[in-house]
Design an enzyme around this catalytic site. Structure first.
Site, mmCIF file in Angstrom:
data_model
loop_
_atom_site.group_PDB
_atom_site.id
_atom_site.type_symbol
_atom_site.label_atom_id
_atom_site.label_comp_id
_atom_site.label_asym_id
_atom_site.label_seq_id
_atom_site.Cartn_x
_atom_site.Cartn_y
_atom_site.Cartn_z
ATOM 1 N N GLY A 1 0.590 -1.199 0.077
ATOM 2 C CA GLY A 1 0.245 -0.020 0.236
ATOM 3 C C GLY A 1 1.018 1.530 -0.097
ATOM 4 C CB THR B 1 0.755 5.051 -4.073
ATOM 5 O OG1 THR B 1 -0.554 3.903 -4.551
ATOM 6 C CG2 THR B 1 1.979 4.417 -5.253
ATOM 7 N N GLY B 2 -0.741 5.157 -0.755
ATOM 8 C CA GLY B 2 -2.006 4.703 0.343
ATOM 9 C C GLY B 2 -1.363 6.416 1.165
ATOM 10 C CB ALA B 3 -3.984 8.216 3.497
ATOM 11 C CB ILE B 4 -0.829 5.765 6.425
ATOM 12 C CG1 ILE B 4 -1.456 6.675 6.811
ATOM 13 C CG2 ILE B 4 1.622 5.133 7.158
ATOM 14 C CD1 ILE B 4 -0.661 8.115 7.582
ATOM 15 N NE ARG C 1 -3.520 -2.677 -6.025
ATOM 16 C CZ ARG C 1 -5.037 -2.147 -5.460
ATOM 17 N NH1 ARG C 1 -5.714 -2.691 -6.047
ATOM 18 N NH2 ARG C 1 -4.812 -0.867 -5.462
ATOM 19 C CE LYS D 1 -7.523 6.327 -1.157
ATOM 20 N NZ LYS D 1 -7.111 5.927 -2.724
ATOM 21 C CE LYS E 1 -7.436 -0.517 11.187
ATOM 22 N NZ LYS E 1 -7.171 0.689 11.319
ATOM 23 N NE ARG F 1 -3.443 -5.112 17.517
ATOM 24 C CZ ARG F 1 -3.280 -3.965 18.427
ATOM 25 N NH1 ARG F 1 -3.379 -4.245 19.824
ATOM 26 N NH2 ARG F 1 -3.218 -2.658 17.988
#
Length: 318
Positions: free
Chosen positions: A11, A13-16, A36, A44, A144, A148
């Site tokens: 990921g 290129t995402g916000a984080i 990809r 967004k 999430k 874990r």
């Protein structure tokens, strides 16, 4: 771990993810990004676009010029994922909320590769084992938390990144809906505005994530980022903004029952944002004591890191 740690960002290129890639490059680590082929762009929300204006194409070009190794692959392509993972020491997943459950595929690939020294599942928010959030946020946090447990059951070495509230989502507009800049007349505040929240820029999330990636002290721990100058009540945040613009805002305090009703009748993304704000500003999900057996505080490990304060962040909007 060695001083140079091979880091793979999923990921990227995402916000984080973009900030983790740049932090890794800046720290001098061999940096890899899974990309990809012919990926479909996902629209967004305006707030996210405002905080991260660069396009995917612009980022990938910049990555290549900066020495990032781009690996073609996909979370849904097991062979390409295993091949990518075998080349690195640390895997950091920064996939968005729609792909949280797909991390079971990453877990399987890491198990097969057998070489990963540390895995960061995609969290980057409140501690999913310590929250009292409402839907629709609760469902995401529970997904999430399930990841874990699967990581632990698989015996994969991990670090859980708990960075709380991004300035790009919470401070850019002082948590006001349908705007991308802070208000100058009136501000709506959930609850009484006196509950502590933890704020951090996305760039600093990248910095601390990469620090933790190469540090054995974060191994099999939850890594909490609550920076002293950014651990503020919302009333304190508003006061900082008022001082900058030389004006007192009308503060409209919204009681919890009204906030809950707003969440129920709002559509995405506003219902999601309202629930996030409620989790921190009313339920106090950033207020807790850590357990040294399973938790570490970022500021205690890295007191010399120069981070952007909320006060400094707000300067750009004056």
């Amino acid at each position: 771990m060695a001083e140079e740690t091979k880091i793979l960002v999923l990921g990227p290129t995402g916000a984080i993810g973009r900030h983790i890639v740049w932090a890794s490059v800046k720290a001098g680590h061999p940096t890899f990004a899974l990309v990809r082929k012919n990926a479909v762009a996902i629209p967004k929300p305006t707030l996210i676009t405002a905080a991260n204006p660069e396009s995917k194409e612009q980022l990938l070009e910049s990555y290549q010029k900066s020495g990032v190794t781009l690996l073609e692959g996909d979370i849904n392509d097991h062979a390409s994922l295993v091949k990518a993972i075998k080349q690195v020491d640390v895997v950091i997943c920064a996939a968005g909320r729609l792909l949280i459950e797909d991390q079971v595929k990453i877990i399987a690939a890491i198990k097969e590769a057998g070489n990963v020294k540390k895995f960061f599942p995609s969290e980057f928010g409140l501690d999913v084992d310590r929250h009292d959030a409402l839907e629709p946020v609760r469902e995401v946090f529970e997904e999430k938390a399930k990841i874990r447990r699967l990581v632990e059951e698989a015996g994969i070495p991990y670090t859980y990144l708990c960075c709380h509230a991004f300035t790009g989502y919470f401070m850019r507009n002082l948590s006001q809906l349908d705007t991308t800049v802070p208000p100058r007349d009136k501000v709506y505040i959930q609850g009484d505005g006196n509950v502590k929240g933890a704020y951090i820029t996305e760039a600093d999330v990248g910095t601390y994530t990469v620090k933790a990636a190469a540090d054995s002290r974060t191994l099999n721990k939850a890594f909490h980022i609550r920076l002293p100058k950014n651990y503020l009540t919302f009333n304190e945040v508003v006061s900082l903004w008022e001082k900058k613009i030389g004006k007192t805002l009308e503060r409209i305090y919204v009681p919890e029952e009204k906030v809950i009703e707003q969440i129920k009748v709002s559509s995405f993304p506003n219902n999601y944002l309202l629930a996030l704000y409620h989790s921190q500003q009313i339920r106090g999900d950033a207020v807790y004591e850590i357990d040294p057996a399973k938790d570490v505080e970022a500021y205690e490990l890295y007191p010399d890191v120069k981070y952007t304060t909320v006060d400094e962040y707000l300067n750009q909007f004056v």
